[in-house]
Design a protein around this motif. Structure first.
Motif, mmCIF file in Angstrom:
data_model
loop_
_atom_site.group_PDB
_atom_site.id
_atom_site.type_symbol
_atom_site.label_atom_id
_atom_site.label_comp_id
_atom_site.label_asym_id
_atom_site.label_seq_id
_atom_site.Cartn_x
_atom_site.Cartn_y
_atom_site.Cartn_z
ATOM 1 N N SER A 1 0.818 -1.222 0.000
ATOM 2 C CA SER A 1 0.000 0.000 0.000
ATOM 3 C C SER A 1 0.849 1.269 0.000
ATOM 4 O O SER A 1 0.416 2.307 -0.492
ATOM 5 N N GLU A 2 2.075 1.168 0.506
ATOM 6 C CA GLU A 2 2.980 2.328 0.510
ATOM 7 C C GLU A 2 3.399 2.737 -0.902
ATOM 8 O O GLU A 2 3.906 3.833 -1.112
ATOM 9 N N CYS A 3 3.184 1.867 -1.881
ATOM 10 C CA CYS A 3 3.573 2.139 -3.269
ATOM 11 C C CYS A 3 2.521 2.945 -4.023
ATOM 12 O O CYS A 3 2.782 3.437 -5.122
ATOM 13 N N TYR A 4 1.335 3.074 -3.442
ATOM 14 C CA TYR A 4 0.239 3.784 -4.106
ATOM 15 C C TYR A 4 0.187 5.262 -3.732
ATOM 16 O O TYR A 4 0.331 5.617 -2.570
ATOM 17 N N HIS A 5 -0.040 6.086 -4.717
ATOM 18 C CA HIS A 5 -0.272 7.522 -4.551
ATOM 19 C C HIS A 5 -1.591 7.711 -3.789
ATOM 20 O O HIS A 5 -2.496 6.886 -3.922
ATOM 21 N N PRO A 6 -1.737 8.797 -3.007
ATOM 22 C CA PRO A 6 -3.000 9.024 -2.284
ATOM 23 C C PRO A 6 -4.239 9.055 -3.193
ATOM 24 O O PRO A 6 -5.338 8.710 -2.756
ATOM 25 N N ASP A 7 -4.069 9.444 -4.456
ATOM 26 C CA ASP A 7 -5.197 9.515 -5.395
ATOM 27 C C ASP A 7 -5.244 8.311 -6.344
ATOM 28 O O ASP A 7 -5.875 8.371 -7.411
ATOM 29 N N ALA A 8 -4.594 7.222 -5.985
ATOM 30 C CA ALA A 8 -4.477 6.062 -6.865
ATOM 31 C C ALA A 8 -5.832 5.421 -7.170
ATOM 32 O O ALA A 8 -6.750 5.446 -6.346
ATOM 33 N N THR A 9 -5.897 4.837 -8.377
ATOM 34 C CA THR A 9 -7.044 4.016 -8.770
ATOM 35 C C THR A 9 -6.515 2.672 -9.259
ATOM 36 O O THR A 9 -5.359 2.562 -9.675
ATOM 37 N N PHE A 10 -7.388 1.679 -9.200
ATOM 38 C CA PHE A 10 -7.049 0.316 -9.609
ATOM 39 C C PHE A 10 -8.238 -0.246 -10.370
ATOM 40 O O PHE A 10 -9.386 0.086 -10.072
ATOM 41 N N SER A 11 -7.961 -1.118 -11.323
ATOM 42 C CA SER A 11 -9.062 -1.863 -11.941
ATOM 43 C C SER A 11 -8.565 -3.234 -12.378
ATOM 44 O O SER A 11 -7.389 -3.407 -12.707
ATOM 45 N N ASP A 12 -9.485 -4.193 -12.327
ATOM 46 C CA ASP A 12 -9.227 -5.527 -12.859
ATOM 47 C C ASP A 12 -10.567 -6.154 -13.226
ATOM 48 O O ASP A 12 -11.621 -5.602 -12.893
ATOM 49 N N PRO A 13 -10.550 -7.290 -13.933
ATOM 50 C CA PRO A 13 -11.802 -7.892 -14.384
ATOM 51 C C PRO A 13 -12.721 -8.391 -13.260
ATOM 52 O O PRO A 13 -13.923 -8.501 -13.468
ATOM 53 N N ALA A 14 -12.192 -8.690 -12.096
ATOM 54 C CA ALA A 14 -13.014 -9.234 -11.012
ATOM 55 C C ALA A 14 -13.592 -8.149 -10.106
ATOM 56 O O ALA A 14 -14.776 -8.169 -9.779
ATOM 57 N N PHE A 15 -12.780 -7.194 -9.700
ATOM 58 C CA PHE A 15 -13.228 -6.177 -8.741
ATOM 59 C C PHE A 15 -13.696 -4.884 -9.395
ATOM 60 O O PHE A 15 -14.305 -4.050 -8.743
ATOM 61 N N ALA B 1 -0.026 -6.437 -15.906
ATOM 62 C CA ALA B 1 -0.284 -5.211 -15.154
ATOM 63 C C ALA B 1 0.281 -4.007 -15.906
ATOM 64 O O ALA B 1 1.376 -4.087 -16.464
ATOM 65 N N LYS B 2 -0.484 -2.917 -15.889
ATOM 66 C CA LYS B 2 -0.020 -1.640 -16.437
ATOM 67 C C LYS B 2 -0.114 -0.591 -15.340
ATOM 68 O O LYS B 2 -1.057 -0.618 -14.538
ATOM 69 N N PHE B 3 0.865 0.299 -15.332
ATOM 70 C CA PHE B 3 0.932 1.321 -14.290
ATOM 71 C C PHE B 3 1.146 2.702 -14.884
ATOM 72 O O PHE B 3 1.830 2.851 -15.898
ATOM 73 N N GLY C 1 6.395 9.716 -8.311
ATOM 74 C CA GLY C 1 7.177 8.525 -8.004
ATOM 75 C C GLY C 1 6.384 7.372 -7.404
ATOM 76 O O GLY C 1 6.964 6.389 -6.963
ATOM 77 N N LEU C 2 5.051 7.497 -7.378
ATOM 78 C CA LEU C 2 4.191 6.445 -6.826
ATOM 79 C C LEU C 2 3.173 5.996 -7.870
ATOM 80 O O LEU C 2 2.932 6.687 -8.855
ATOM 81 N N ILE C 3 2.538 4.865 -7.629
ATOM 82 C CA ILE C 3 1.524 4.336 -8.552
ATOM 83 C C ILE C 3 0.252 5.168 -8.422
ATOM 84 O O ILE C 3 -0.355 5.215 -7.345
ATOM 85 N N ILE C 4 -0.139 5.803 -9.515
ATOM 86 C CA ILE C 4 -1.385 6.592 -9.536
ATOM 87 C C ILE C 4 -2.514 5.803 -10.205
ATOM 88 O O ILE C 4 -3.676 5.951 -9.871
ATOM 89 N N LYS C 5 -2.141 4.932 -11.151
ATOM 90 C CA LYS C 5 -3.144 4.099 -11.834
ATOM 91 C C LYS C 5 -2.561 2.715 -12.063
ATOM 92 O O LYS C 5 -1.476 2.575 -12.598
ATOM 93 N N HIS C 6 -3.300 1.700 -11.628
ATOM 94 C CA HIS C 6 -2.859 0.307 -11.731
ATOM 95 C C HIS C 6 -3.998 -0.475 -12.391
ATOM 96 O O HIS C 6 -5.112 -0.501 -11.876
ATOM 97 N N THR C 7 -3.697 -1.087 -13.518
ATOM 98 C CA THR C 7 -4.694 -1.871 -14.245
ATOM 99 C C THR C 7 -4.171 -3.291 -14.445
ATOM 100 O O THR C 7 -3.138 -3.482 -15.087
ATOM 101 N N ASP C 8 -4.859 -4.257 -13.862
ATOM 102 C CA ASP C 8 -4.520 -5.665 -14.055
ATOM 103 C C ASP C 8 -5.497 -6.260 -15.065
ATOM 104 O O ASP C 8 -6.706 -6.012 -14.985
ATOM 105 N N SER C 9 -4.969 -7.041 -16.010
ATOM 106 C CA SER C 9 -5.863 -7.714 -16.954
ATOM 107 C C SER C 9 -5.545 -9.199 -16.995
ATOM 108 O O SER C 9 -4.386 -9.608 -16.925
#
Length: 156
Positions: free
Chosen positions: A25-39, A99-101, A106-114
């Motif tokens: 969780s320390e790797c994520y920016h405070p405004d980070a978003t995530f998406s994947d096919p399940a969640f 995964a795409k980021f 310097g932190l993950i702002i958008k993380h997309t798992d497919s």
């Protein structure tokens, strides 16, 4: 040139392979978003809770392998494989994920798992998942249950 973003990806997946949701969780920016096919779409609080929930529910029965980490100042990608027993059916799942980021500060702002939700449902749910996992009905049901379990976890 290795960017600090590469180190963030290394920290993220190394922490994941050690089942350390707090360090992930320390790797994520405070405004980070995530998406994947399940969640589906998640905000930072939800994605951090999702990793924690999935790690806790695996009861130490989760292995993470990662490879092909690539990053620049603004973006990155990785391949990873999660091997675990799905908690509802105790069936073995070997999920291959791309995964795409996107990075900011310097932190993950958008993380997309497919990954293939149909392939996943066949492994996790057996014959029913294999036969119906490609249908919008079944995929929506899987998403509904994943989001519902996350909401219940967040409510604790």
């Amino acid at each position: 040139m290795i960017h600090t973003t590469h180190n963030i990806l290394l920290k993220f997946y190394d922490s994941f392979s050690k089942l350390d949701a707090k360090s992930m969780s320390e790797c994520y920016h405070p405004d980070a978003t995530f998406s994947d096919p399940a969640f589906g779409e998640l905000n930072r609080e939800e994605v951090c809770a999702m990793w924690k929930m999935l790690i806790e529910r695996s009861k130490g029965n989760l292995t993470i392998e990662f490879s092909d980490l690539k990053s620049s100042k603004k973006s990155g990608k990785a391949k990873w494989i999660a091997t675990y027993y799905f908690s509802k059916t105790n069936r073995k799942v070997i999920n291959e994920i791309n995964a795409k980021f996107k990075f900011q500060d310097g932190l993950i702002i958008k993380h997309t798992d497919s990954f293939s939700l149909w392939k996943w449902s066949g492994m996790a749910l057996g014959l029913k998942g294999y036969l119906l996992g490609w249908t919008p009905f079944m995929q929506n049901k899987i998403r509904e249950q994943a989001k519902d379990s996350l909401n219940k976890y967040l409510a604790k």
